[in-house]
Design a protein around this motif. Sequence first.
Motif, mmCIF file in Angstrom:
data_model
loop_
_atom_site.group_PDB
_atom_site.id
_atom_site.type_symbol
_atom_site.label_atom_id
_atom_site.label_comp_id
_atom_site.label_asym_id
_atom_site.label_seq_id
_atom_site.Cartn_x
_atom_site.Cartn_y
_atom_site.Cartn_z
ATOM 1 N N ASP A 1 -35.099 12.586 24.427
ATOM 2 C CA ASP A 1 -34.795 12.812 25.725
ATOM 3 C C ASP A 1 -34.034 14.362 25.781
ATOM 4 N N LYS A 2 -34.154 15.270 24.933
ATOM 5 C CA LYS A 2 -33.718 16.460 24.933
ATOM 6 C C LYS A 2 -32.106 16.406 24.942
ATOM 7 N N VAL A 3 -31.635 15.453 24.006
ATOM 8 C CA VAL A 3 -30.180 15.484 23.848
ATOM 9 C C VAL A 3 -29.980 15.878 22.223
ATOM 10 N N HIS A 4 -29.526 17.001 21.975
ATOM 11 C CA HIS A 4 -29.425 17.653 20.764
ATOM 12 C C HIS A 4 -28.542 16.624 19.816
ATOM 13 N N PHE A 5 -28.621 16.669 18.499
ATOM 14 C CA PHE A 5 -28.146 16.086 17.437
ATOM 15 C C PHE A 5 -27.380 17.057 16.414
ATOM 16 N N TYR A 6 -25.956 16.969 16.561
ATOM 17 C CA TYR A 6 -25.252 17.653 15.565
ATOM 18 C C TYR A 6 -24.988 16.920 14.295
ATOM 19 N N TYR A 7 -25.892 17.184 13.078
ATOM 20 C CA TYR A 7 -25.973 16.434 11.975
ATOM 21 C C TYR A 7 -25.352 16.992 10.677
ATOM 22 N N LEU A 8 -24.423 16.206 10.146
ATOM 23 C CA LEU A 8 -23.733 16.582 9.081
ATOM 24 C C LEU A 8 -24.301 15.807 7.746
ATOM 25 N N PRO A 9 -25.283 16.677 7.094
ATOM 26 C CA PRO A 9 -26.137 16.152 6.022
ATOM 27 C C PRO A 9 -25.558 16.101 4.537
ATOM 28 N N ASP A 10 -24.515 16.570 4.316
ATOM 29 C CA ASP A 10 -24.189 16.974 2.919
ATOM 30 C C ASP A 10 -23.312 15.792 2.101
ATOM 31 N N GLU A 11 -22.992 14.644 2.728
ATOM 32 C CA GLU A 11 -22.345 13.652 2.000
ATOM 33 C C GLU A 11 -23.215 12.820 0.963
ATOM 34 N N ASP A 12 -22.682 12.432 0.122
ATOM 35 C CA ASP A 12 -23.318 11.554 -1.171
ATOM 36 C C ASP A 12 -23.433 10.237 -0.587
ATOM 37 N N HIS A 13 -24.406 9.917 -0.377
ATOM 38 C CA HIS A 13 -24.783 8.329 0.105
ATOM 39 C C HIS A 13 -25.229 7.469 -0.993
ATOM 40 N N GLY A 14 -25.196 8.060 -2.052
ATOM 41 C CA GLY A 14 -25.460 6.860 -3.247
ATOM 42 C C GLY A 14 -27.194 7.298 -3.674
ATOM 43 N N ARG A 15 -27.191 6.741 -5.169
ATOM 44 C CA ARG A 15 -28.506 6.876 -5.763
ATOM 45 C C ARG A 15 -29.690 6.376 -4.989
ATOM 46 N N TYR A 16 -29.638 5.147 -4.458
ATOM 47 C CA TYR A 16 -30.658 4.339 -3.903
ATOM 48 C C TYR A 16 -31.155 4.914 -2.549
ATOM 49 N N ASN A 17 -30.074 5.679 -2.002
ATOM 50 C CA ASN A 17 -30.597 6.173 -0.384
ATOM 51 C C ASN A 17 -30.919 7.575 -0.593
ATOM 52 N N SER A 18 -30.908 8.045 -1.907
ATOM 53 C CA SER A 18 -30.966 9.793 -1.933
ATOM 54 C C SER A 18 -32.231 10.061 -2.971
ATOM 55 N N ILE A 19 -32.339 11.459 -2.785
ATOM 56 C CA ILE A 19 -33.087 12.143 -3.880
ATOM 57 C C ILE A 19 -32.353 13.263 -4.461
ATOM 58 N N PHE A 20 -32.661 13.634 -5.526
ATOM 59 C CA PHE A 20 -31.947 14.933 -6.012
ATOM 60 C C PHE A 20 -32.610 16.128 -5.549
ATOM 61 N N SER A 21 -31.774 17.185 -5.148
ATOM 62 C CA SER A 21 -32.328 18.503 -4.763
ATOM 63 C C SER A 21 -31.407 19.560 -5.224
ATOM 64 N N PRO A 22 -31.901 20.602 -5.622
ATOM 65 C CA PRO A 22 -30.972 21.563 -5.991
ATOM 66 C C PRO A 22 -29.948 22.009 -4.935
ATOM 67 N N PHE A 23 -28.810 22.366 -5.486
ATOM 68 C CA PHE A 23 -27.754 22.680 -4.580
ATOM 69 C C PHE A 23 -26.798 23.862 -5.251
ATOM 70 N N PHE A 24 -26.814 25.005 -5.025
ATOM 71 C CA PHE A 24 -26.218 26.173 -6.030
ATOM 72 C C PHE A 24 -26.708 26.144 -7.082
ATOM 73 N N ALA A 25 -26.080 26.064 -8.179
ATOM 74 C CA ALA A 25 -26.371 25.751 -9.818
ATOM 75 C C ALA A 25 -26.655 24.367 -10.272
ATOM 76 N N THR A 26 -26.478 23.356 -9.410
ATOM 77 C CA THR A 26 -26.602 22.129 -9.869
ATOM 78 C C THR A 26 -27.474 21.241 -8.920
ATOM 79 N N GLN A 27 -27.427 19.880 -9.206
ATOM 80 C CA GLN A 27 -28.316 18.982 -8.431
ATOM 81 C C GLN A 27 -27.605 18.174 -7.731
ATOM 82 N N LYS A 28 -27.933 17.656 -6.343
ATOM 83 C CA LYS A 28 -27.010 17.075 -5.307
ATOM 84 C C LYS A 28 -27.985 15.707 -5.082
#
Length: 321
Positions: free
Chosen positions: A206-233
Amino acid sequence: MTQYKSRFDTSLKAKHLLPKYWGTWFLLALLFFFSYVPVQLRDRFAAWVADKLYSAKFLNKRKKIAFINIALCFPEYSELEKEALMRENLRSVAQISLSLGELAFRSKRYLNKRVNFVGEHYLQQAEKSNQAIIFLAPHCYGLDYAGVAGISMRGYPTSSMFNDYKNPIFDWFVTYYRTRFSGIEDKGTLYHRSEGLKPCIKGLRDKVHFYYLPDEDHGRYNSIFSPFFATQKATLPVIGRLTKLGKAIVIPTYTSYNAKTGKVDVICHAPIDQLPSGDEQKDTDLMNKAIECLVNENRAQYMWTLKLFKTRPEKSLRIYK
């Protein structure tokens, strides 16, 4: 137009005047006072307080977490460089914290002068094209300024997700200023995290923009590992689906307080054109790369004190002991 009702209770009740809450009311009174103190004077006072408190014992736990995070991301940093980064980080926390009353008590005209909006033309282009926007906004200390004074106050209908606070007075205060301008276009609100992403997707359509905070750790079963600077997140792999289902573009957004100018820099980067790619891992990697670029705008104002890497690729590893 659709009115999106917030589930946050912003009403005050008689029980909120009980003596156990008087300390919180006193803190809000201080924020009201500081919102009218000249910016340069307030900033100098905040920096002085931060320098005095840096070695306080109650900060040791949070500083330990931050030093672990910084070491993982920037192994090339010396101890002196990490120390300097965290001293600047604490000064920024103090300066931004003492300015939060502005979002609740000062006028639109005043707030407009306090914000230096970089890259707003990306938002204007999206609106001209009738596109919804996902603001990709990592946890930095000035994020409320971007959401409230940088985006919502300027008439961009925007929703976001937050958890409520344990203290009902502070919960009321924060919810009030975060929704203060959301009625400009009669759209946008705060959603509770327990509601999931469905209301946000509906809003995007409906064209309502979304302010999304994406960088919290939500645990192993909800996440995949992705590079973040010199480590994996461990990262939620939802940005591609959000973009596709919400028919939206992603604009990386960062907020950095500039003590030299006394203004809040709200910085929007160019939209991530490759999203969605159809590949969950690739989309997540693109998102984390974009977050890296945002953090590099001012590394000292990222929330390094969060347990960003609680979930590690090695299942038995616990880094925040």
